[in-house]
Design an enzyme around this catalytic site. Structure first.
Site, PDB file in Angstrom:
ATOM      1  N   LYS A  95      36.298   1.989  52.999  1.00  0.00           N
ATOM      2  CA  LYS A  95      35.808   3.117  52.200  1.00  0.00           C
ATOM      3  C   LYS A  95      34.725   3.946  52.882  1.00  0.00           C
ATOM      4  O   LYS A  95      34.590   5.135  52.623  1.00  0.00           O
ATOM      5  CB  LYS A  95      35.302   2.614  50.853  1.00  0.00           C
ATOM      6  CG  LYS A  95      36.417   1.975  50.037  1.00  0.00           C
ATOM      7  CD  LYS A  95      36.502   2.538  48.659  1.00  0.00           C
ATOM      8  CE  LYS A  95      37.790   2.177  47.939  1.00  0.00           C
ATOM      9  NZ  LYS A  95      38.081   0.731  47.877  1.00  0.00           N
ATOM     10  N   GLU A 117      32.764   7.517  41.433  1.00  0.00           N
ATOM     11  CA  GLU A 117      33.289   6.503  40.533  1.00  0.00           C
ATOM     12  C   GLU A 117      33.498   5.243  41.362  1.00  0.00           C
ATOM     13  O   GLU A 117      33.668   5.313  42.572  1.00  0.00           O
ATOM     14  CB  GLU A 117      34.634   6.972  39.966  1.00  0.00           C
ATOM     15  CG  GLU A 117      35.850   6.738  40.886  1.00  0.00           C
ATOM     16  CD  GLU A 117      35.822   7.521  42.211  1.00  0.00           C
ATOM     17  OE1 GLU A 117      35.103   8.533  42.285  1.00  0.00           O
ATOM     18  OE2 GLU A 117      36.515   7.094  43.158  1.00  0.00           O
ATOM     19  N   SER A 384      42.033  -4.263  54.737  1.00  0.00           N
ATOM     20  CA  SER A 384      41.179  -3.162  54.276  1.00  0.00           C
ATOM     21  C   SER A 384      39.744  -3.568  53.988  1.00  0.00           C
ATOM     22  O   SER A 384      38.848  -2.731  54.036  1.00  0.00           O
ATOM     23  CB  SER A 384      41.797  -2.515  53.035  1.00  0.00           C
ATOM     24  OG  SER A 384      42.083  -3.492  52.058  1.00  0.00           O
TER      25      SER A 384
HETATM   26  C1  LIG Z   1      39.159   0.213  47.195  1.00  0.00           C
HETATM   27  C2  LIG Z   1      39.880  -0.764  48.001  1.00  0.00           C
HETATM   28  C3  LIG Z   1      41.284  -0.751  48.115  1.00  0.00           C
HETATM   29  C4  LIG Z   1      42.164   0.191  47.342  1.00  0.00           C
HETATM   30  O1  LIG Z   1      41.975   1.532  47.597  1.00  0.00           O
HETATM   31  P1  LIG Z   1      42.966   2.413  48.480  1.00  0.00           P
HETATM   32  O2  LIG Z   1      42.473   3.787  48.282  1.00  0.00           O
HETATM   33  O3  LIG Z   1      44.349   2.202  47.958  1.00  0.00           O
HETATM   34  O4  LIG Z   1      42.838   1.949  49.876  1.00  0.00           O
HETATM   35  C5  LIG Z   1      41.885  -1.652  48.971  1.00  0.00           C
HETATM   36  N1  LIG Z   1      41.160  -2.557  49.655  1.00  0.00           N
HETATM   37  C6  LIG Z   1      39.812  -2.626  49.549  1.00  0.00           C
HETATM   38  C7  LIG Z   1      39.085  -3.654  50.332  1.00  0.00           C
HETATM   39  C8  LIG Z   1      39.132  -1.741  48.721  1.00  0.00           C
HETATM   40  O5  LIG Z   1      37.796  -1.822  48.621  1.00  0.00           O
END
Ligand SMILES: *Cc1c(COP(=O)(O)O)cnc(C)c1O
Length: 401
Positions: A95, A117, A384
């Site tokens: 993020k 948000e 992610s």
């Molecule tokens: C917020 C988040 C997501 C989901 O958001 P996307 O916009 O679909 O990437 C996925 N993995 C993590 C670790 C997150 O913090």
């Protein structure tokens, strides 16, 4: 499909085929246009690009490694599995790539207040972090239920100087938090920039957020070519709003032999109210700025959603994903809570990496498909985020703590 057209969308009005657009109150039109103009000029400005890449490198910790998960590969006995380590970034998830980009735009627009948000709190933490770094006032809207589930991230935001406002309407989770953020933006539009946290919402957000995350795919492409001297066979990423997935996928869209799978939250299984897999039983509709696939009943009433991971627990999906699905360019599958939790354990025990529960959905998909693939094939899984934020919740569910 023409790869050229996919890679050059959206059109001037933010449409990815029939999806996307700008469904917002009149008062926000000028703010969106101001943002569009600023972003268009920043893109062409070498000074902007220099500032962004310097912050991504020195503040966030890019480039992130592309790690060969050798033990997981051996354990599954099929394709070679690489992990793109977004979990190693500052604040613990992808993020921050987007938050940093939007913070620079905010400064260029001369605004001194940001709002956001947040669901699990990762985007709130990323926004609070860049707000501290740039000296902005920061307000984060968060569902009261999520605040309880993610108390650690609430405390982090407060230490970073942000004000976290609990939202108690409806299910008191992410959707309601977005409503509150939009209400704030309408009221304070001159002084305030809304740092939206995923590839969703009204134009230009889905495009701009994608562009700020494409660094994931650009790096992965370079890294795998260097390491294996060829492109991967399959990319896998979890899909909440869709930002980490589109960030990985986008630079590979023209590579026709690279398959891609987006993994949604299957929750407790595909029945009404029990999941957040918009492409399983969803329909076309409009929610919070965009025309897209979402979970709603026949009257358009948004349905309750469920996922073990707060970051995937949202009723709508980013418009570009709908378009890529129609084209057949990206396949969408889902992992259930149970599969994600099993993958959370497997990756922790076998690789020494505790993934975020969101990312565990992508790992679950690799566990499902890798064994049937050849040992000469390559999968890249987008990791992610890291699992620190989820340890308390997982301990309750898996260790009876
Ligand atoms: C917020 C988040 C997501 C989901 O958001 P996307 O916009 O679909 O990437 C996925 N993995 C993590 C670790 C997150 O913090």
């Amino acid at each position: 499909m023409s790869a050229e057209t996919t890679a050059s969308l959206p059109d001037a009005h933010g449409h990815f085929g029939p999806y996307g657009g700008k469904f917002v109150p009149e008062t926000l039109f000028s703010a969106l246009e101001e943002l569009e103009r600023e972003y268009a000029s920043a893109r062409k400005d070498p000074g902007f690009r220099r500032e962004l890449s310097s912050l991504l490198a020195d503040f966030c910790g890019r480039a992130t490694p592309l790690y060969f998960a050798e033990r997981l590969t051996r354990h599954l006995g099929g394709a070679k599995i690489y992990l793109k380590r977004e979990d190693l970034l500052h604040t613990g998830a992808h993020k921050i790539n987007n938050a940093v980009g939007q913070a620079i735009l905010c400064q260029r627009m001369g605004k001194k207040r940001v709002i956001a948000e947040t669901g699990a709190g990762q985007h709130g933490v990323a926004t609070a972090t860049v707000a501290a770094r740039f000296g902005f006032e920061c307000v984060v809207y968060m569902g009261a239920v999520d605040m309880k589930r993610q108390a650690l991230n609430v405390a982090r935001m407060e230490f970073l100087g942000a004000k976290v406002v609990p939202v108690t309407a409806g299910q008191a989770t992410l959707k309601e938090a977005v409503n509150e953020a939009m209400r704030d933006w309408v009221t304070n539009v001159r002084s305030t920039h809304y740092i939206l946290g995923t590839a969703y919402g009204a134009h230009p957000y889905p495009m701009m957020v994608r562009d700020f995350h494409r660094v994931i795919g650009d790096e992965a492409r370079r890294q795998i070519l260097q390491r294996e001297e060829r492109l991967p066979d399959l990319l896998i990423a979890c899909v909440g709003g869709g930002s980490n997935a589109i960030g990985l996928f986008y630079p590979f869209l023209k590579d026709e032999n690279v398959k891609m799978t987006g993994v949604e939250a299957g929750g407790e299984g595909i029945s009404k109210g029990k999941h957040a897999a918009r492409f399983q039983g969803g329909r076309l509709g409009v929610l919070q700025g965009a025309k897209t696939w979402l979970l709603a009943d026949e009257d358009g009433q948004i349905e309750a959603t469920h996922s073990v991971s707060a970051g995937l627990d949202y009723a709508a999906v980013g418009p570009e994903h709908c378009y890529l699905r129609d084209l057949g360019r990206v396949q969408y599958d889902y992992a259930t809570d149970a599969q994600a939790l099993a993958a959370f354990r497997t990756l922790s025990e076998i690789e020494g990496i505790i993934p975020a529960l969101e990312s565990a959905h992508a790992v679950a998909q690799a566990i499902k498909v890798a064994p049937a693939m050849g040992s000469d094939e390559i999968i890249i899984v987008n990791l992610s985020g890291r699992g620190d934020k989820d340890v308390a919740q997982a301990a309750e569910m898996l260790l009876n703590k």
